[in-house]
Design an enzyme around this catalytic site. Structure first.
Site, PDB file in Angstrom:
ATOM      1  N   HIS A 192      14.725  12.509  -8.430  1.00  0.00           N
ATOM      2  CA  HIS A 192      16.174  12.087  -8.069  1.00  0.00           C
ATOM      3  C   HIS A 192      16.820  13.376  -8.674  1.00  0.00           C
ATOM      4  O   HIS A 192      16.685  12.491  -9.893  1.00  0.00           O
ATOM      5  CB  HIS A 192      16.747  11.027  -7.278  1.00  0.00           C
ATOM      6  CG  HIS A 192      15.979  11.166  -5.892  1.00  0.00           C
ATOM      7  ND1 HIS A 192      15.007  11.631  -5.312  1.00  0.00           N
ATOM      8  CD2 HIS A 192      16.229  10.447  -4.896  1.00  0.00           C
ATOM      9  CE1 HIS A 192      14.193  10.794  -4.198  1.00  0.00           C
ATOM     10  NE2 HIS A 192      15.720  10.124  -4.518  1.00  0.00           N
ATOM     11  N   ARG A 211      17.944  17.296   0.548  1.00  0.00           N
ATOM     12  CA  ARG A 211      16.382  17.122  -0.051  1.00  0.00           C
ATOM     13  C   ARG A 211      15.677  18.807  -0.184  1.00  0.00           C
ATOM     14  O   ARG A 211      15.369  19.638  -0.089  1.00  0.00           O
ATOM     15  CB  ARG A 211      15.234  16.518   1.295  1.00  0.00           C
ATOM     16  CG  ARG A 211      13.604  16.288   0.752  1.00  0.00           C
ATOM     17  CD  ARG A 211      14.297  15.139   0.631  1.00  0.00           C
ATOM     18  NE  ARG A 211      13.703  13.483   0.967  1.00  0.00           N
ATOM     19  CZ  ARG A 211      14.205  12.569   1.010  1.00  0.00           C
ATOM     20  NH1 ARG A 211      14.288  12.625  -0.331  1.00  0.00           N
ATOM     21  NH2 ARG A 211      14.777  11.390   1.631  1.00  0.00           N
ATOM     22  N   CYS A 232      17.985   4.342  -3.638  1.00  0.00           N
ATOM     23  CA  CYS A 232      17.541   4.962  -5.023  1.00  0.00           C
ATOM     24  C   CYS A 232      18.693   5.394  -5.651  1.00  0.00           C
ATOM     25  O   CYS A 232      18.381   5.951  -6.829  1.00  0.00           O
ATOM     26  CB  CYS A 232      16.720   5.943  -4.764  1.00  0.00           C
ATOM     27  SG  CYS A 232      16.737   7.147  -2.678  1.00  0.00           S
ATOM     28  N   LYS A 238      25.757   5.608   2.811  1.00  0.00           N
ATOM     29  CA  LYS A 238      24.932   4.902   1.839  1.00  0.00           C
ATOM     30  C   LYS A 238      25.600   4.751   0.458  1.00  0.00           C
ATOM     31  O   LYS A 238      25.696   3.489  -0.129  1.00  0.00           O
ATOM     32  CB  LYS A 238      23.615   5.084   1.730  1.00  0.00           C
ATOM     33  CG  LYS A 238      22.920   4.211   2.644  1.00  0.00           C
ATOM     34  CD  LYS A 238      21.111   4.134   2.893  1.00  0.00           C
ATOM     35  CE  LYS A 238      20.659   4.325   4.543  1.00  0.00           C
ATOM     36  NZ  LYS A 238      19.323   4.287   4.222  1.00  0.00           N
ATOM     37  N   SER A 254       9.698  12.630  -2.753  1.00  0.00           N
ATOM     38  CA  SER A 254       9.041  11.133  -2.905  1.00  0.00           C
ATOM     39  C   SER A 254      10.073   9.878  -2.453  1.00  0.00           C
ATOM     40  O   SER A 254       9.715   8.525  -1.461  1.00  0.00           O
ATOM     41  CB  SER A 254       9.246  10.666  -4.552  1.00  0.00           C
ATOM     42  OG  SER A 254      10.092  11.162  -4.280  1.00  0.00           O
ATOM     43  N   GLY A 255      11.359  10.474  -1.824  1.00  0.00           N
ATOM     44  CA  GLY A 255      12.026   8.901  -1.445  1.00  0.00           C
ATOM     45  C   GLY A 255      11.717   9.469   0.462  1.00  0.00           C
ATOM     46  O   GLY A 255      12.405   8.291   0.406  1.00  0.00           O
ATOM     47  N   THR A 305       0.825  -1.394  -0.122  1.00  0.00           N
ATOM     48  CA  THR A 305       0.011  -0.007  -0.085  1.00  0.00           C
ATOM     49  C   THR A 305       0.684   1.310   0.285  1.00  0.00           C
ATOM     50  O   THR A 305       0.126   2.263   0.069  1.00  0.00           O
ATOM     51  CB  THR A 305      -0.864   0.385   1.081  1.00  0.00           C
ATOM     52  OG1 THR A 305      -0.335  -0.119   2.141  1.00  0.00           O
ATOM     53  CG2 THR A 305      -2.207  -1.253   1.536  1.00  0.00           C
ATOM     54  N   GLY A 306       2.227   1.246   0.395  1.00  0.00           N
ATOM     55  CA  GLY A 306       2.998   2.401   0.132  1.00  0.00           C
ATOM     56  C   GLY A 306       3.433   3.002  -1.014  1.00  0.00           C
ATOM     57  O   GLY A 306       3.106   2.137  -2.769  1.00  0.00           O
ATOM     58  N   ALA A 307       4.399   3.617  -1.128  1.00  0.00           N
ATOM     59  CA  ALA A 307       4.887   4.091  -2.630  1.00  0.00           C
ATOM     60  C   ALA A 307       4.836   3.475  -3.665  1.00  0.00           C
ATOM     61  O   ALA A 307       4.765   3.321  -5.381  1.00  0.00           O
ATOM     62  CB  ALA A 307       5.625   5.870  -2.524  1.00  0.00           C
ATOM     63  N   ARG A 329      21.839  -4.731   2.541  1.00  0.00           N
ATOM     64  CA  ARG A 329      23.128  -4.064   1.333  1.00  0.00           C
ATOM     65  C   ARG A 329      24.170  -4.416   1.501  1.00  0.00           C
ATOM     66  O   ARG A 329      25.022  -4.718   0.407  1.00  0.00           O
ATOM     67  CB  ARG A 329      22.308  -3.090   0.816  1.00  0.00           C
ATOM     68  CG  ARG A 329      21.159  -2.116   0.549  1.00  0.00           C
ATOM     69  CD  ARG A 329      21.163  -0.710   0.360  1.00  0.00           C
ATOM     70  NE  ARG A 329      19.242  -0.475  -0.039  1.00  0.00           N
ATOM     71  CZ  ARG A 329      19.041   0.455   0.075  1.00  0.00           C
ATOM     72  NH1 ARG A 329      19.936   1.351   1.000  1.00  0.00           N
ATOM     73  NH2 ARG A 329      17.583   0.889  -0.321  1.00  0.00           N
TER      74      ARG A 329
END
Length: 343
Positions: free
Chosen positions: A248, A241, A128, A219, A158-159, A12-14, A99
């Site tokens: 992005h 941001r 991302c 990251k 959106s991130g 249900t998320g983005a 990761r």
């Protein structure tokens, strides 16, 4: 064509929503589809490809009979990945949980598909911003070994998921209507202090580490080295941001071992799958978030020589964070495995 039983955790998320769009767009060969989420979202009905699917609460027993488990990310990954693997599924995980695990391949299919074969049930999707940068870096790295990277990111709301996008929308409306802005999510929801993103820039993505870099910045450093299998690669990152809803952008400076011309770079990038070169300064043609939102390819432009060092280039790239930066990359991993009979 053989079809597979698929589960989406975080449906249900983005990112989960984008998984569904891409499965339909790309005619992904699924037989049965299971939509999983937290207890809060369980029971929600999602219409998809002419059928209504009821979202189920994720449990350790949710993965029986599942062959491909697409994890949208978050704390649930570490909680349920072992159960999914035990049930026989291949987990393609969008969180940061695995990761840097030496036993888990970190994959961008256009860049290092050979790593997929080493998986032991879990394959990690990179961050991302790392994915978007890697799409532009790999064809250049193949021209001449890259020795140093300096990257500054301009990352969309959106991130931060649906909550980040909703907060930017509400702040923008509040400013337009003359109402006070009350940020509650950004830069990091779990921290006590929040700042508005609308009409502002936030030089913090994720929490700060002891070395004064944010977790997001580290990251990019660590994941890039792992993907390229180059522990000697020098990288420094600043992640920011910006008040953009989706897609992005990144400013990247690279230093090569040997001379790489602008023309060579453009040619290599234009031939690389998933990359579009948009680079015509005379006509004011360059990548922009507005034009890459909702698209699968990473666009690269503003390619120019760095006159301050012997073998340097600068470039600018943009890519949709929810698509190539998350859901699309994960689905491409699954598609590669299907095409090479690795499931």
């Amino acid at each position: 064509m053989k079809k597979y039983n698929v589960a989406i955790l975080g449906a249900t998320g983005a990112v989960g929503t984008e998984f569904l769009k891409l499965i339909e767009e790309r005619n992904f060969p699924f037989a049965n589809l299971k939509l999983l989420a937290s207890k809060r979202s369980a029971g929600k009905v999602i219409p998809f490809m002419g059928k209504d699917y009821t979202v189920e609460e994720a449990t350790d027993d949710s993965f029986e009979g599942v062959q491909i488990a697409l994890f949208a990310g978050g704390a649930a990954s570490k909680l349920f990945a072992p159960a999914a693997v035990k049930a026989g599924a291949v987990v393609i995980d969008n969180s940061s949980a695995f990761r840097m695990d030496k036993e888990v391949p970190l994959v961008v299919p256009e860049v290092n598909p050979h790593a997929i074969a080493r998986h032991k049930g879990i394959i990690a999707n990179p961050n991302c911003s790392t994915i978007i940068m890697m799409m532009a870096l790999k064809p250049l790295y193949d021209l001449s070994k890259i020795q140093r990277i300096v990257v500054s990111t301009y990352q969309a709301a959106s991130g931060a998921g649906k909550e980040g996008m909703a907060e930017l929308e509400e702040e923008t409306k509040a400013i337009a209507e003359g109402r006070p802005v009350e940020p509650k999510v950004l830069p990091v929801g779990k921290l006590p202090k929040h700042y508005q993103l609308a009409c502002n820039l936030l030089p913090q993505i994720d929490v700060f580490q002891d070395n004064l870099y944010t977790k997001e910045e580290m990251k990019m450093v660590n994941e890039t080295r792992k993907i390229l299998e180059d522990d000697d690669l020098r990288i420094t990152a600043t992640t920011v941001r910006v008040p953009v809803f989706r897609s992005h952008a990144e400013s990247v400076n690279v230093e090569f071992a040997d001379e790489v011309t602008v023309e060579q770079a453009r040619e290599a990038l234009s031939k690389f799958p998933g990359v579009i070169v948009k680079d015509d300064p005379a006509e004011q043609i360059y990548p922009m978030p507005l034009e890459t939102s909702g698209k699968n390819d990473v666009e690269v432009g503003r390619i120019r020589k760095d006159f301050s060092i012997a073998h340097g280039l600068n470039f600018w790239c943009c890519g949709d964070q929810i698509r190539k930066g998350a859901a699309l990359n994960a689905l491409q991993i699954a598609e590669y495995m299907i095409a090479h009979d690795q499931i």
